[in-house]
Structure formats: structure tokens, C-alpha cells
Design an enzyme around this catalytic site. Sequence first.
Site, mmCIF file in Angstrom:
data_model
loop_
_atom_site.group_PDB
_atom_site.id
_atom_site.type_symbol
_atom_site.label_atom_id
_atom_site.label_comp_id
_atom_site.label_asym_id
_atom_site.label_seq_id
_atom_site.Cartn_x
_atom_site.Cartn_y
_atom_site.Cartn_z
ATOM 1 N N TRP A 1 -75.705 -11.008 54.726
ATOM 2 C CA TRP A 1 -76.772 -10.001 54.762
ATOM 3 C C TRP A 1 -78.152 -10.620 54.801
ATOM 4 O O TRP A 1 -79.034 -10.140 55.526
ATOM 5 C CB TRP A 1 -76.617 -8.996 53.611
ATOM 6 N N ASP B 1 -83.307 -7.417 48.508
ATOM 7 C CA ASP B 1 -82.343 -6.454 49.053
ATOM 8 C C ASP B 1 -81.249 -6.254 47.996
ATOM 9 O O ASP B 1 -80.304 -7.024 47.913
ATOM 10 C CB ASP B 1 -81.743 -7.016 50.351
ATOM 11 N N LYS C 1 -73.587 2.411 47.708
ATOM 12 C CA LYS C 1 -72.731 1.605 46.819
ATOM 13 C C LYS C 1 -72.895 2.077 45.380
ATOM 14 O O LYS C 1 -71.996 2.697 44.825
ATOM 15 C CB LYS C 1 -73.072 0.125 46.976
HETATM 16 N N1 PMP Z 1 -77.787 -5.449 52.714
HETATM 17 C C1 PMP Z 1 -76.666 -5.527 51.978
HETATM 18 C C2 PMP Z 1 -76.614 -6.464 50.808
HETATM 19 C C3 PMP Z 1 -75.575 -4.724 52.321
HETATM 20 O O1 PMP Z 1 -74.446 -4.795 51.597
HETATM 21 C C4 PMP Z 1 -75.655 -3.850 53.427
HETATM 22 C C5 PMP Z 1 -74.540 -2.937 53.841
HETATM 23 N N2 PMP Z 1 -73.322 -3.163 53.396
HETATM 24 C C6 PMP Z 1 -76.843 -3.845 54.159
HETATM 25 C C7 PMP Z 1 -77.885 -4.637 53.772
HETATM 26 C C8 PMP Z 1 -77.011 -2.944 55.353
HETATM 27 O O2 PMP Z 1 -77.187 -1.675 54.875
HETATM 28 P P1 PMP Z 1 -77.332 -0.390 55.805
HETATM 29 O O3 PMP Z 1 -76.027 -0.244 56.508
HETATM 30 O O4 PMP Z 1 -77.600 0.677 54.807
HETATM 31 O O5 PMP Z 1 -78.456 -0.628 56.724
#
Ligand code: PMP
Length: 366
Positions: free
Chosen positions: A102, A178, A202
Site C-alpha cells: 500500500w 494511511d 475495515k
Molecule cells: N491503504 C491501505 C492500507 C489499504 O488496506 C487499502 C485497501 N485495502 C487502501 C489503502 C486502498 O483503499 P481504498 O480501496 O479505500 O482506496
Amino acid sequence: MKRAYNFSAGPAMLPNEVMERARDEFLDFRDTGMSVMEISHRSKEFIAVAEQAEADLRELLAIPDNYKVLFLQGGASLQYSMSALNLLKGGKKADFFRTGAWSDKAIKEVAHLCEVNIVADGKASSYTDIPAREDWKFSDDAAFVHFCPNETIHGVEFQQPPETPVGKDGKRKPLVADMSSCILSRPIDVSKYDVIYAGAQKNIGPSGLTVVIVRDDHLDNLPDNLPRMLSYRAHADGDSMFNTPPTYPWYLAGLVFDWLKQQGGVEAIEKVNIRKAEKLYAAIDASDFYTNPVAPAVRSRMNLPFTLKDPELDAVFLKEAEQAGLTSLKGHRSVGGMRASIYNAMPEAGVDALIAFMQEFEKSHG
Ligand code: PMP
């Protein structure tokens, strides 16, 4: 009615009590004769929902008054560039920790906007560890520092936020986090951060909502050409109603915050989260059949990837787990194997059931 122990990384399971309350209020929200999703975001009923959710989140995380809380759309993925657009303030560089898939995605996104310096790179260890503090390389001219406290795919978690260096103005460099997969799982000192963002799906509620916590001095000196939908100031000034907000997810998030308060808040849920994670790691480490590759000091409390000795057994494991009411254990395709995501809403009994299943499976297939 059947409710599975759902180990999905997100959208993830929500507390039964929250789902039941939402069901009970679904058609007739507090004597309005309408569902929450059918009422105007400007109605007094919805404003009350919105304000209560914000107040409860502020209480749960002890958010100081000089921070704004925003309820937005676009997911954590939009926040990569949105946080950069709001914090660069004419700067041309940002510092990023790369500790998993991520933060790597965040880097690729922000590289469209400015130069990105990698402070510490977990790639060499295939994201099984976070490089030691003495090897971090901050740049002098970065406008902010970004990190992902909990990497949902690789199961790597910072136990403390990194301390950012002091900039030319004598202040610590702004820190952006994040927190999509760890927000509300443990107490944090919000004052150590400048921007915190998290997709809701989550530990907060359903997908479609992104929570942003931003210190209010960052709402100033924004670029003139910043589209207003990307401006923290525009959303803060409009109380997150600059445009129509995701009202139903916001309402559900409020129910989750209320539920968490009833559990004793973040301090209390942290104790449960530590117990759940420790016992699952202990079960994995005690067996030669299951392996978790992450360095113990940086193992995630929320997302536990593990592999089976023989990958040929993966499909059988998943099928039998499903039959036992343990769902969504398949690991991310980039890592393979299994992943158990055990957010706040996963009861301890669910983790106990998973451990018992894993031990039984090892006996019959090991
Ligand atoms: N950052 C993290 C740590 C994530 O776990 C996720 C999605 N699993 C995201 C960003 C992306 O999130 P979104 O799909 O809400 O854009």
C-alpha cells in the site's frame, strides 16, 4: 440465520450489534417514516447523526480541537494525492516509507505530483521487515513525510509513528499516515500526526466513506488552482457537506463508534486485539506446517498472512475452512497463501475457532 467468522481484509465484517441496530432502524429511522439513506444530508435528523458520529470519533481517539474530522469519498486511494496536493504548499519533494504494497501504491500515485524520496525501503526483505531507524534517509527539502502504519497485504505494522526530522522552519516535518487498516485498533497520539486518513471498510464501517483527520493549520496556503473537491479547506468549511456526503456509510460508522464506546473504547479493544493476535501468531509459530514470514517486532495485529507447508493444500484448506464457517482467508494474490484479518469486529471466539480449525487441519493433512 448464519453469520460467518469473516476474515476478509476489507470490506470486512461489522459487529452483529451494529448490523442488528441498522436492520431495526432501516425502514423507519427514529420515527421519520424514512430510512437514513432516504433523508436529506441537510435534514436535522441527519445532521444529528453526523455530529454524533464525529463527536464519538473525537472522543474515541481523543482528537484535539485544532484538528478537523472530514467524512469524504474516494477511498484511501484518493488521499494519496489529495494529502500531497494539500501539504506540498509549493514544495517539490515528499519523503515516503515503503513498507509494503500500500505504501508502494501511494508512492506511485504521488510520483505524478512531485519527486518522491524513499526514506526506508522494505522491498529488499520482500516486505517482511521495516529497516532500522539508523538506516532511514530523510531528505532536507521534503514538504511532508508519509507512511502506512499497517500494511494490510504484507502484515507489517509500525509499533510507533516515525519521528520526522526538523525542517528549515524549526518545526518537525508534517507526518501523513494511511491508517486504513489499523485506525481505532489501538490508542494513538493524534497530535503527532498532521494528516491521518483511512478508508472505512475495515475498522470503521462499510466502504464508500473515507475519514480524514487534519490539523487545521494545513487548511491555509493552499494552491489557488486546487480543485475545491480536492481541498481539505473546502470540505472542512462545508462540514463535510461541500457536496452530498456518503450518508448511509456515515450513519453506519456512527453506529460502529457507539459500539466501540460500549466495548470500553480503544484502550479496551486494544487489549482484545493484542490477545487475538498473540494467540494466532503463537499457534502459527508453534507449528512447522504454518509460517508467517514477518519479523516479530513488526508483525501486524490486524492482518496476519501465513502460508501452508504445501501450497497444494491451499484450496482444500480454504474449502474446509469455509465449511467450518471461517470465510475469506485467501491471501492477497501478490503474496499467496492465507491471510486472517482480525479487525475490531472479529470476536475472540472467531480467532479461537480459526486456531482450532488450523490445528485440526494440520492433524489430518500434515
Ligand atoms: N491503504 C491501505 C492500507 C489499504 O488496506 C487499502 C485497501 N485495502 C487502501 C489503502 C486502498 O483503499 P481504498 O480501496 O479505500 O482506496
